[in-house]
Scaffold this motif. Structure first.
Motif, short mmCIF file in Angstrom:
data_model
loop_
_atom_site.label_atom_id
_atom_site.label_comp_id
_atom_site.label_asym_id
_atom_site.label_seq_id
_atom_site.Cartn_x
_atom_site.Cartn_y
_atom_site.Cartn_z
N ASN A 189 131.95 -14.71 -60.75
CA ASN A 189 130.21 -13.98 -60.13
C ASN A 189 131.18 -12.53 -59.44
O ASN A 189 132.31 -12.26 -59.24
N ILE A 190 130.63 -12.07 -59.33
CA ILE A 190 130.84 -10.48 -58.45
C ILE A 190 129.92 -10.56 -57.39
O ILE A 190 128.34 -10.36 -57.99
N LEU A 191 130.00 -9.70 -56.34
CA LEU A 191 129.25 -9.37 -55.32
C LEU A 191 129.70 -7.96 -54.90
O LEU A 191 130.97 -7.83 -54.53
N TYR A 192 128.70 -7.04 -54.90
CA TYR A 192 129.37 -5.70 -54.70
C TYR A 192 128.08 -5.79 -52.99
O TYR A 192 127.86 -6.68 -52.64
N GLN A 233 131.97 -20.51 -52.63
CA GLN A 233 131.96 -20.02 -54.12
C GLN A 233 133.14 -18.96 -53.95
O GLN A 233 132.44 -18.01 -53.38
N VAL A 234 133.88 -18.67 -55.32
CA VAL A 234 134.39 -18.18 -55.29
C VAL A 234 134.10 -16.36 -56.30
O VAL A 234 133.11 -16.86 -57.34
N VAL A 235 134.17 -15.41 -55.51
CA VAL A 235 133.17 -14.44 -55.72
C VAL A 235 134.23 -12.81 -56.24
O VAL A 235 135.17 -12.81 -55.81
N GLU A 236 134.43 -11.92 -57.47
CA GLU A 236 135.09 -10.66 -57.31
C GLU A 236 134.35 -10.24 -56.43
O GLU A 236 133.23 -9.98 -56.71
N LEU A 237 135.61 -9.52 -55.22
CA LEU A 237 134.52 -8.68 -54.15
C LEU A 237 134.32 -7.71 -54.87
O LEU A 237 135.82 -6.70 -54.63
N ARG A 238 133.19 -6.31 -54.36
CA ARG A 238 133.81 -5.09 -55.05
C ARG A 238 132.88 -4.65 -53.37
O ARG A 238 131.87 -4.24 -53.41
N GLU A 239 133.60 -3.48 -53.05
CA GLU A 239 133.45 -3.11 -51.91
C GLU A 239 132.71 -1.75 -51.95
O GLU A 239 133.53 -0.57 -52.94
N VAL A 287 123.26 -3.26 -51.26
CA VAL A 287 123.91 -4.33 -51.14
C VAL A 287 124.10 -5.37 -50.04
O VAL A 287 122.69 -4.74 -49.41
N PRO A 288 123.40 -6.14 -50.39
CA PRO A 288 124.58 -7.03 -51.67
C PRO A 288 123.85 -7.34 -52.56
O PRO A 288 122.52 -7.18 -52.47
N VAL A 289 124.43 -7.63 -53.25
CA VAL A 289 124.36 -7.53 -54.95
C VAL A 289 124.86 -8.68 -55.83
O VAL A 289 126.25 -8.15 -55.67
#
Length: 223
Positions: A4-7, A27-33, A52-54
């Motif tokens: 999963n990816i979180l912007y 819930q583990v996500v790839e965090l994209r600042e 954000v967030p998406v």
């Protein structure tokens, strides 16, 4: 895509509450600042709003409303107590409080905190309207305090309402920290907010990260 990816954007209250829910439901996500003035094309391509967030799930589902991200994470973790244990009456109260926060409190908060962007002369009246809502939250907490119960907004139990609202109260406090911290009228609300400030996971969700770039190694959040 295998994760999963979180912007996200560190200071945005909508993004804060999404990160809080994801972290507290494991819930583990790839965090994209995201740099708001230089949004990545990857975000724009998956969300017309591009605000954000998406969340882009590993199944390629796109969720671009913070509240929906929170509910998605709670349901995946089967933490139904956060949704009032599926009690319709409690659920109605939870969403009523959140709706007031998102549609009314946020309106006045913006016009108070960012008065220079709106009408500076109306700043005090917007602060007063926002305070009415904070006082109503404080009064809910006061009832539970008087009964010796925990300070949470619905039935003295931690729910989605607490998670969804505290980042906005945090924003209000930032506008005038001294005045907020010395306001005895909202002492129960201040204690409630302090629960989140002193929580062991607060530093994790508020950690500063470099803006995301495809050249960087993925940053995983929630591990």
């Amino acid at each position: 895509m295998n994760h999963n990816i979180l912007y996200s954007f560190r200071r945005c209250p909508y993004a804060i509450r999404a990160r809080w829910a994801l972290l507290n439901t494991n819930q583990v996500v790839e965090l994209r600042e995201v740099e708001l003035k230089n949004k990545p094309i990857e975000l724009i391509q998956i969300s017309k709003k591009a605000t954000v967030p998406v969340l882009q799930t590993r199944l390629n589902k796109v969720i671009d409303e913070s509240l929906e991200i929170m509910i998605w994470s709670i349901e995946r973790s089967n933490m139904h107590e956060l949704l009032g244990d599926n009690n319709n009456e409690k659920l109605e109260v939870i969403f009523s409080l959140i709706e007031t926060n998102d549609k009314v409190f946020k309106y006045h908060l913006d016009r108070f905190k960012y008065a220079s962007r709106f009408n500076f002369e109306e700043s005090a009246s917007h602060r007063a309207e926002a305070m009415k809502i904070l006082l109503s939250l404080n009064n809910r907490l006061k009832v539970f305090s008087n009964e010796g119960k925990p300070l949470f907004l619905v039935d003295a139990k931690e729910t989605l309402a607490d998670w969804a609202i505290w980042p906005f109260v945090r924003q209000f406090r930032i506008a005038d920290i001294k005045k907020f911290d010395q306001n005895h009228e909202i002492k129960h609300l201040r204690s409630w907010l302090n629960y989140f400030f002193t929580h062991e996971k607060y530093p994790i969700i508020m950690k500063k990260n470099e803006p995301w770039s495809k050249q960087n190694e993925p940053l995983f959040f929630g591990q």
